[in-house]
Design a protein around this motif. Structure first.
Motif, PDB file in Angstrom:
ATOM      1  N   UNK A 196      -4.685  -3.761  -6.469  1.00 18.21           N
ATOM      2  CA  UNK A 196      -3.196  -3.743  -6.907  1.00 18.21           C
ATOM      3  C   UNK A 196      -2.412  -4.062  -5.520  1.00 18.21           C
ATOM      4  N   UNK A 197      -2.537  -3.491  -4.610  1.00 20.78           N
ATOM      5  CA  UNK A 197      -1.795  -3.841  -3.302  1.00 20.78           C
ATOM      6  C   UNK A 197      -1.891  -5.226  -3.040  1.00 20.78           C
ATOM      7  N   UNK A 198      -3.148  -5.988  -3.052  1.00 20.61           N
ATOM      8  CA  UNK A 198      -3.218  -7.261  -2.697  1.00 20.61           C
ATOM      9  C   UNK A 198      -2.411  -8.248  -3.697  1.00 20.61           C
ATOM     10  N   UNK A 199      -2.453  -7.842  -4.891  1.00 19.11           N
ATOM     11  CA  UNK A 199      -1.728  -8.733  -5.950  1.00 19.11           C
ATOM     12  C   UNK A 199      -0.214  -8.356  -5.887  1.00 19.11           C
ATOM     13  N   UNK A 200       0.042  -7.355  -5.226  1.00 23.78           N
ATOM     14  CA  UNK A 200       1.765  -6.970  -5.040  1.00 23.78           C
ATOM     15  C   UNK A 200       2.046  -7.679  -3.852  1.00 23.78           C
ATOM     16  N   UNK A 201       1.014  -7.965  -2.950  1.00 20.92           N
ATOM     17  CA  UNK A 201       1.487  -8.562  -1.771  1.00 20.92           C
ATOM     18  C   UNK A 201       1.411 -10.272  -1.691  1.00 20.92           C
ATOM     19  N   UNK A 202       1.092 -10.584  -3.260  1.00 17.57           N
ATOM     20  CA  UNK A 202       1.076 -12.045  -3.452  1.00 17.57           C
ATOM     21  C   UNK A 202      -0.269 -12.544  -2.880  1.00 17.57           C
ATOM     22  N   UNK A 203      -1.209 -11.900  -2.767  1.00 17.89           N
ATOM     23  CA  UNK A 203      -2.520 -12.478  -2.113  1.00 17.89           C
ATOM     24  C   UNK A 203      -3.591 -12.622  -3.299  1.00 17.89           C
ATOM     25  N   UNK A 204      -4.744 -13.334  -3.002  1.00 19.30           N
ATOM     26  CA  UNK A 204      -5.786 -13.613  -4.146  1.00 19.30           C
ATOM     27  C   UNK A 204      -6.592 -12.404  -3.908  1.00 19.30           C
ATOM     28  N   UNK A 205      -6.646 -11.487  -4.915  1.00 17.65           N
ATOM     29  CA  UNK A 205      -7.772 -10.484  -4.824  1.00 17.65           C
ATOM     30  C   UNK A 205      -9.298 -10.970  -4.801  1.00 17.65           C
ATOM     31  N   UNK A 219       0.826  -1.225  -0.024  1.00 13.72           N
ATOM     32  CA  UNK A 219       0.075  -0.062   0.019  1.00 13.72           C
ATOM     33  C   UNK A 219       1.036   1.309  -0.006  1.00 13.72           C
ATOM     34  N   UNK A 220       1.874   1.397   0.609  1.00 16.43           N
ATOM     35  CA  UNK A 220       2.854   2.300   0.769  1.00 16.43           C
ATOM     36  C   UNK A 220       3.410   2.581  -0.790  1.00 16.43           C
ATOM     37  N   UNK A 221       3.903   1.710  -1.266  1.00 12.58           N
ATOM     38  CA  UNK A 221       4.252   1.596  -2.645  1.00 12.58           C
ATOM     39  C   UNK A 221       3.374   1.858  -3.613  1.00 12.58           C
ATOM     40  N   UNK A 222       2.215   1.728  -3.415  1.00 13.69           N
ATOM     41  CA  UNK A 222       0.978   2.077  -4.525  1.00 13.69           C
ATOM     42  C   UNK A 222       1.120   3.358  -5.067  1.00 13.69           C
ATOM     43  N   UNK A 237     -14.151   5.123  -3.388  1.00 13.09           N
ATOM     44  CA  UNK A 237     -13.846   3.721  -3.331  1.00 13.09           C
ATOM     45  C   UNK A 237     -12.318   3.578  -3.399  1.00 13.09           C
ATOM     46  N   UNK A 238     -11.899   2.569  -2.662  1.00 14.36           N
ATOM     47  CA  UNK A 238     -10.436   2.199  -2.983  1.00 14.36           C
ATOM     48  C   UNK A 238     -10.344   1.014  -3.510  1.00 14.36           C
ATOM     49  N   UNK A 263      -1.843   7.835  -3.535  1.00 15.49           N
ATOM     50  CA  UNK A 263      -1.063   8.301  -2.415  1.00 15.49           C
ATOM     51  C   UNK A 263      -1.704   8.291  -0.857  1.00 15.49           C
ATOM     52  N   UNK A 264      -3.229   7.983  -0.957  1.00 16.34           N
ATOM     53  CA  UNK A 264      -3.706   7.510   0.253  1.00 16.34           C
ATOM     54  C   UNK A 264      -4.194   6.201   0.730  1.00 16.34           C
ATOM     55  N   UNK A 265      -3.569   5.299  -0.179  1.00 14.64           N
ATOM     56  CA  UNK A 265      -3.857   3.946   0.080  1.00 14.64           C
ATOM     57  C   UNK A 265      -3.426   3.303   1.223  1.00 14.64           C
ATOM     58  N   UNK A 266      -2.353   3.857   1.735  1.00 13.58           N
ATOM     59  CA  UNK A 266      -1.804   3.401   2.959  1.00 13.58           C
ATOM     60  C   UNK A 266      -2.346   3.792   4.118  1.00 13.58           C
ATOM     61  N   UNK A 267      -3.049   4.849   4.061  1.00 10.65           N
ATOM     62  CA  UNK A 267      -3.802   5.345   5.329  1.00 10.65           C
ATOM     63  C   UNK A 267      -5.163   4.739   5.283  1.00 10.65           C
ATOM     64  N   UNK A 268      -5.596   4.393   4.003  1.00 10.38           N
ATOM     65  CA  UNK A 268      -7.007   3.651   4.090  1.00 10.38           C
ATOM     66  C   UNK A 268      -6.711   2.249   4.838  1.00 10.38           C
ATOM     67  N   UNK A 269      -5.637   1.693   4.348  1.00 11.47           N
ATOM     68  CA  UNK A 269      -5.227   0.335   4.910  1.00 11.47           C
ATOM     69  C   UNK A 269      -4.956   0.362   6.512  1.00 11.47           C
ATOM     70  N   UNK A 270      -4.538   1.407   6.797  1.00  5.58           N
ATOM     71  CA  UNK A 270      -4.196   1.758   8.508  1.00  5.58           C
ATOM     72  C   UNK A 270      -5.666   1.916   9.026  1.00  5.58           C
TER      73      UNK A 270
END
Length: 339
Positions: A265-274, A167-170, A258-259, A173-180
């Motif tokens: 994108x972040x889920x895929x980058x983390x190696x998880x099933x979207x 999420x930080x690398x996505x 919506x995020x 710019x606000x995705x990391x805060x949404x995850x937190x």
């Protein structure tokens, strides 16, 4: 006769189960409605209100009043409800007609949960019409299907770390805060995106949510999330506005709605099933961990914003230490007997 106008109407076809006795009973009911002033035909109306007409009015009414969940309600009405019920007279809508719609949707492969969302929109359309004086009363009861409880998916520690980093690398710019937000509060997607700085009580660590699903509430915030929000606020020009402001001029809203795509994108980058790990999984994870830590269910309900305690009980089945202890005791007895 109604307001000095003779009313002619088709109640239904014999192939739909209409009989002479049923028609006569319906006529008597209509006469009673007119006598007591509850007829759905307003004064001066020459034509009967049909489903398609009411559906168009409802969508416009929701647009004008900033109704909720319009992104899902529009296709529900335009692509499913309106084409099916068409020009049926609203006053003649019955549970039998709704039941046929349900069977048609299920036969087409829709899940009970999906059909229930359509029925909820239909019910809201009718009750809204009554409140706005477009209808005198709801013509029939709208049933609800039993929904099988799905598996509650949660994130493990290593998955949380991978998701945070992604999420930080996505690019958003606000995705990391949404995850937190999701991991630290168990809030729903729409509740997070509509949060504002001026709704935070920095002393009591509470976020006021005026339009929560189960009614307004004061959402507790963790100390770490509050510290993060303080820092983000200091970097913003608007220190009292949206925490997730709209990032492009084409947005119809002043804040991000919506995020989903960025989260995928972040889920895929983390190696998880979207298909398995959606934003709602963060809510499941936070609630499950509260239960695992032994928080009273009433407290969990206050944090999660569930309408009933029964909805929170689902999470006790995911990880229940008492059940695990009982299974360990069973295993000991079996081991002892085998020896």
């Amino acid at each position: 006769m109604h307001h000095r106008k003779r009313i002619h109407r088709v109640l239904g076809l014999s192939s739909e189960g209409w009989t002479i006795k049923k028609c006569e009973a319906r006529i008597e009911a209509l006469k009673a409605d007119i006598l007591f002033g509850t007829s759905s035909l307003p004064a001066g109306r020459k034509t009967q209100l049909r489903f398609s007409e009411l559906a168009d009015w409802y969508l416009q009414e929701m647009e004008d009043t900033n109704g909720k969940n319009m992104m899902s309600k529009r296709p529900q009405i335009k692509k499913r409800l309106k084409p099916y019920f068409g020009d049926r007279i609203i006053e003649t809508l019955s549970e039998e007609h709704v039941g046929r719609y349900i069977r048609a949707r299920l036969d087409a492969g829709s899940s009970p949960a999906t059909v229930n969302r359509d029925l909820a929109t239909l019910s809201h359309m009718l009750t809204t019409a009554v409140r706005r004086k477009r209808l005198a009363k709801v013509p029939c009861r709208i049933p609800k299907l039993d929904e099988p409880q799905g598996r509650i998916v949660t994130l493990q520690d290593d998955q949380i770390a991978a998701l945070r980093q992604a999420a930080i690398l996505d690019p958003h710019p606000d995705l990391w805060l949404f995850v937190e937000f999701g991991l630290n509060t168990a809030m729903r997607h729409s509740e997070i995106t509509s949060a504002r700085f001026d709704q935070i009580d920095w002393t009591t660590r509470r976020l006021f949510i005026p339009d929560a699903k189960a009614g307004m509430r004061h959402q507790p915030l963790t100390a770490s999330l509050l510290a993060t929000l303080r820092q983000v606020r200091q970097e913003r020009d608007d220190k009292e506005g949206w925490i997730f402001p709209a990032r492009h001029s084409r947005s119809r809203s002043e804040h991000t709605v919506k995020f989903s795509k960025a989260f995928q994108r972040a889920v895929i980058a983390a190696g998880l099933n979207p298909k398995v790990y959606t934003p709602h999984v963060m809510r499941h994870t936070a609630i499950t961990r509260l239960v695992e830590q032994g928080a009273p269910l009433a407290t969990v309900q206050q944090i999660s914003g569930h309408k009933t305690i029964q909805m929170v009980l689902r999470y006790t089945h995911v990880s229940n230490p008492h059940v695990d202890d009982a299974m360990t005791a069973l295993e000991r007895t079996l081991t002892r007997n085998r020896a």
